[in-house]
Write a protein that holds these residues in place. Structure first.
Motif, PDB file in Angstrom:
ATOM      1  N   PRO A 128       0.815  -1.229   0.000  1.00  0.00           N
ATOM      2  CA  PRO A 128       0.000   0.000   0.000  1.00  0.00           C
ATOM      3  C   PRO A 128       0.843   1.272   0.000  1.00  0.00           C
ATOM      4  O   PRO A 128       0.888   2.020   0.977  1.00  0.00           O
ATOM      5  CB  PRO A 128      -0.815  -0.138   1.293  1.00  0.00           C
ATOM      6  CG  PRO A 128       0.066  -0.943   2.204  1.00  0.00           C
ATOM      7  CD  PRO A 128       0.783  -1.922   1.299  1.00  0.00           C
ATOM      8  N   VAL A 129       1.490   1.539  -1.119  1.00  0.00           N
ATOM      9  CA  VAL A 129       2.423   2.669  -1.217  1.00  0.00           C
ATOM     10  C   VAL A 129       1.719   3.986  -0.910  1.00  0.00           C
ATOM     11  O   VAL A 129       2.199   4.796  -0.100  1.00  0.00           O
ATOM     12  CB  VAL A 129       3.061   2.713  -2.626  1.00  0.00           C
ATOM     13  CG1 VAL A 129       3.940   3.947  -2.766  1.00  0.00           C
ATOM     14  CG2 VAL A 129       3.863   1.446  -2.883  1.00  0.00           C
ATOM     15  N   ARG A 130       0.591   4.221  -1.568  1.00  0.00           N
ATOM     16  CA  ARG A 130      -0.129   5.492  -1.370  1.00  0.00           C
ATOM     17  C   ARG A 130      -0.547   5.660   0.085  1.00  0.00           C
ATOM     18  O   ARG A 130      -0.382   6.728   0.686  1.00  0.00           O
ATOM     19  CB  ARG A 130      -1.345   5.553  -2.291  1.00  0.00           C
ATOM     20  CG  ARG A 130      -2.109   6.871  -2.208  1.00  0.00           C
ATOM     21  CD  ARG A 130      -3.183   6.949  -3.274  1.00  0.00           C
ATOM     22  NE  ARG A 130      -4.222   5.945  -3.059  1.00  0.00           N
ATOM     23  CZ  ARG A 130      -5.109   5.572  -3.984  1.00  0.00           C
ATOM     24  NH1 ARG A 130      -5.048   6.094  -5.199  1.00  0.00           N
ATOM     25  NH2 ARG A 130      -6.036   4.679  -3.710  1.00  0.00           N
ATOM     26  N   GLU A 131      -1.074   4.605   0.668  1.00  0.00           N
ATOM     27  CA  GLU A 131      -1.549   4.673   2.051  1.00  0.00           C
ATOM     28  C   GLU A 131      -0.397   4.925   3.028  1.00  0.00           C
ATOM     29  O   GLU A 131      -0.505   5.761   3.933  1.00  0.00           O
ATOM     30  CB  GLU A 131      -2.252   3.359   2.397  1.00  0.00           C
ATOM     31  CG  GLU A 131      -2.777   3.279   3.819  1.00  0.00           C
ATOM     32  CD  GLU A 131      -3.366   1.910   4.120  1.00  0.00           C
ATOM     33  OE1 GLU A 131      -3.298   1.502   5.290  1.00  0.00           O
ATOM     34  OE2 GLU A 131      -3.869   1.254   3.188  1.00  0.00           O
ATOM     35  N   VAL A 132       0.718   4.220   2.841  1.00  0.00           N
ATOM     36  CA  VAL A 132       1.854   4.356   3.752  1.00  0.00           C
ATOM     37  C   VAL A 132       2.438   5.756   3.692  1.00  0.00           C
ATOM     38  O   VAL A 132       2.673   6.403   4.734  1.00  0.00           O
ATOM     39  CB  VAL A 132       2.925   3.294   3.426  1.00  0.00           C
ATOM     40  CG1 VAL A 132       4.232   3.603   4.156  1.00  0.00           C
ATOM     41  CG2 VAL A 132       2.430   1.903   3.798  1.00  0.00           C
ATOM     42  N   LEU A 133       2.693   6.268   2.486  1.00  0.00           N
ATOM     43  CA  LEU A 133       3.272   7.607   2.372  1.00  0.00           C
ATOM     44  C   LEU A 133       2.301   8.682   2.836  1.00  0.00           C
ATOM     45  O   LEU A 133       2.703   9.674   3.472  1.00  0.00           O
ATOM     46  CB  LEU A 133       3.696   7.874   0.923  1.00  0.00           C
ATOM     47  CG  LEU A 133       4.954   7.145   0.446  1.00  0.00           C
ATOM     48  CD1 LEU A 133       5.228   7.483  -1.011  1.00  0.00           C
ATOM     49  CD2 LEU A 133       6.159   7.512   1.300  1.00  0.00           C
ATOM     50  N   GLY A 134       1.009   8.506   2.526  1.00  0.00           N
ATOM     51  CA  GLY A 134       0.014   9.479   2.965  1.00  0.00           C
ATOM     52  C   GLY A 134      -0.050   9.563   4.481  1.00  0.00           C
ATOM     53  O   GLY A 134      -0.168  10.659   5.063  1.00  0.00           O
ATOM     54  N   ARG A 135       0.062   8.411   5.140  1.00  0.00           N
ATOM     55  CA  ARG A 135       0.033   8.393   6.604  1.00  0.00           C
ATOM     56  C   ARG A 135       1.293   9.038   7.180  1.00  0.00           C
ATOM     57  O   ARG A 135       1.232   9.795   8.154  1.00  0.00           O
ATOM     58  CB  ARG A 135      -0.100   6.952   7.077  1.00  0.00           C
ATOM     59  CG  ARG A 135      -0.250   6.816   8.589  1.00  0.00           C
ATOM     60  CD  ARG A 135      -0.580   5.396   8.999  1.00  0.00           C
ATOM     61  NE  ARG A 135       0.470   4.450   8.617  1.00  0.00           N
ATOM     62  CZ  ARG A 135       0.318   3.477   7.728  1.00  0.00           C
ATOM     63  NH1 ARG A 135      -0.835   3.324   7.093  1.00  0.00           N
ATOM     64  NH2 ARG A 135       1.319   2.657   7.450  1.00  0.00           N
TER      65      ARG A 135
END
Length: 394
Positions: A166-173
């Motif tokens: 979950p690249v988007r989720e991890v960086l967004g968090r």
């Protein structure tokens, strides 16, 4: 949480200020065909949201001088360009001017935790230099198939351990801002469209020849991703019934015959067989060959190196000739590390095949050029990509 425009009018105004720079309120009204009072309402609201600010007064057009507005000077976008063997991170202002750019060698096969950890470390370094009071959005490109809707890589051949991470989720968090993730070639195509050779072209192909080969397809000004996001994966088009096994597991793929990995493999074989004294000497000296060594040997007239470049160029040209007949683009841009190193020798071979094998109607006015942006296409495209998202109405 990043503030975004509330409606389409505000989104259009932000895009104009990003692409054209500061404008007077009167000019903006003319460009978006809105009354002065309506423009004033929308601009005042954008000021309240912290997305724009005043920048003095314009020259008089007869009567009261109109105020100039610009994007807020505090706006910051981050672009991350993950390659097979390197990682680049840049920060831009709202108008996408690069304020800082750093890159590090990085093997994507180390996995998402290591690679994204390095990306976050590089972002922290840019922040420590005072270049970003806040991050308003991050765009990221990676060298493999990506589910654009979910923001995750999907069975990427050269990226073990990344499948559906979950690249988007991890960086967004971690960064507390919107994140958009796409295939690196699509991102680079957006970069060329924003600041490169394709600025005035609505239908074009961006072909990246690096460790592997991919193609960004732009149709009517927008990236075409296909039904599931895998459009443009031309490196895995089969060009021979037999041959080397590709990273995807199939035999005969274009990428298995040409690209950085295949080129180094074949050059090493030529050096060890005695076909190239120059490559053999370099192999002994350095212990391994790189694409830069092959480019230098070809420039010096080494017959084996020249043959490798020409053979690879012909194979790429044959695939592109088919795409030209099918898609009829207005431009083809060649980018990526291998294209940059081999330059006009590779370009000439590809042009020769495409112009010879495609129909005259499709090639009569078809420029095929090298990228003007070199290794910054991905960074510029990533920040344009995320700014489009942040500046869009909900």
């Amino acid at each position: 949480m990043t503030v975004r425009p509330e409606n389409e009018h505000q989104a259009r105004l932000l895009a104009l200020l990003r692409d054209d720079g500061p404008r007077s309120r009167a000019e903006l009204g003319d460009l978006v065909h809105m009354s002065r009072s309506k423009v004033a309402v929308e601009l005042d609201r954008l000021t309240e949201l912290g997305l724009i600010e005043n920048a003095g007064l314009a020259a008089s057009r007869g009567g009261r001088r109109s105020g100039i507005v610009c994007l807020a000077t505090s706006l910051r976008f981050v672009g991350i360009d993950i390659g097979a063997t390197s990682l680049g991170v840049a920060v831009t202002d709202g108008e996408l001017r690069v304020l800082g750019h750093v890159s590090e060698p990085c093997d994507v096969r180390q996995g998402p935790e290591v690679v994204l950890g390095l990306a976050l470390s590089l972002i922290d370094g840019l922040r420590d230099r005072g270049l970003m009071p806040a991050v308003h959005g991050v765009g990221l490109g990676m060298p493999g198939p990506v589910s654009f809707r979910e923001g995750v890589p999907v069975v990427p051949p050269i990226m073990p351990g990344w499948d559906r991470y979950p690249v988007r989720e991890v960086l967004g968090r971690e960064l507390g801002c919107p994140v958009q993730v796409d295939n690196d070639v699509n991102i680079m195509a957006v970069g060329e469209q924003h600041a490169g050779s394709a600025r005035s072209v609505d239908d074009f192909l961006f072909v990246k020849i690096g460790t592997g080969i991919g193609c960004g397809i732009v149709v009517d000004g927008g990236v075409y991703r296909g039904a599931s996001g895998s459009a443009g994966d031309i490196g895995h088009i089969r060009v021979a019934e037999s041959g080397p096994t590709c990273a995807c597991g199939n035999v005969g793929c274009l990428e298995a015959f040409f690209g950085g990995t295949a080129l180094v493999r074949d050059a090493t074989a030529a050096a060890r067989s005695g076909a190239s004294a120059q490559l053999a000497a370099r192999l002994v000296e350095a212990g391994e060959l790189r694409v830069a060594d092959i480019a230098a040997a070809a420039s010096a007239g080494d017959v084996a190196a020249i043959r490798l470049v020409r053979t690879g160029g012909r194979r790429v040209g044959q695939v592109l000739a088919t795409l030209v007949s099918f898609f009829n683009p207005g431009l083809i841009v060649l980018g990526g590390s291998v294209s940059g190193l081999l330059g006009h020798a590779l370009l000439a071979e590809i042009r020769s095949v495409v112009y010879r094998q495609s129909l005259p109607l499709a090639t009569g006015n078809l420029p095929i050029v090298l990228s003007e942006l070199h290794d910054t296409a991905g960074i510029i495209g990533a920040t344009r990509f995320i700014s489009d998202h942040v500046f869009s109405a909900p």
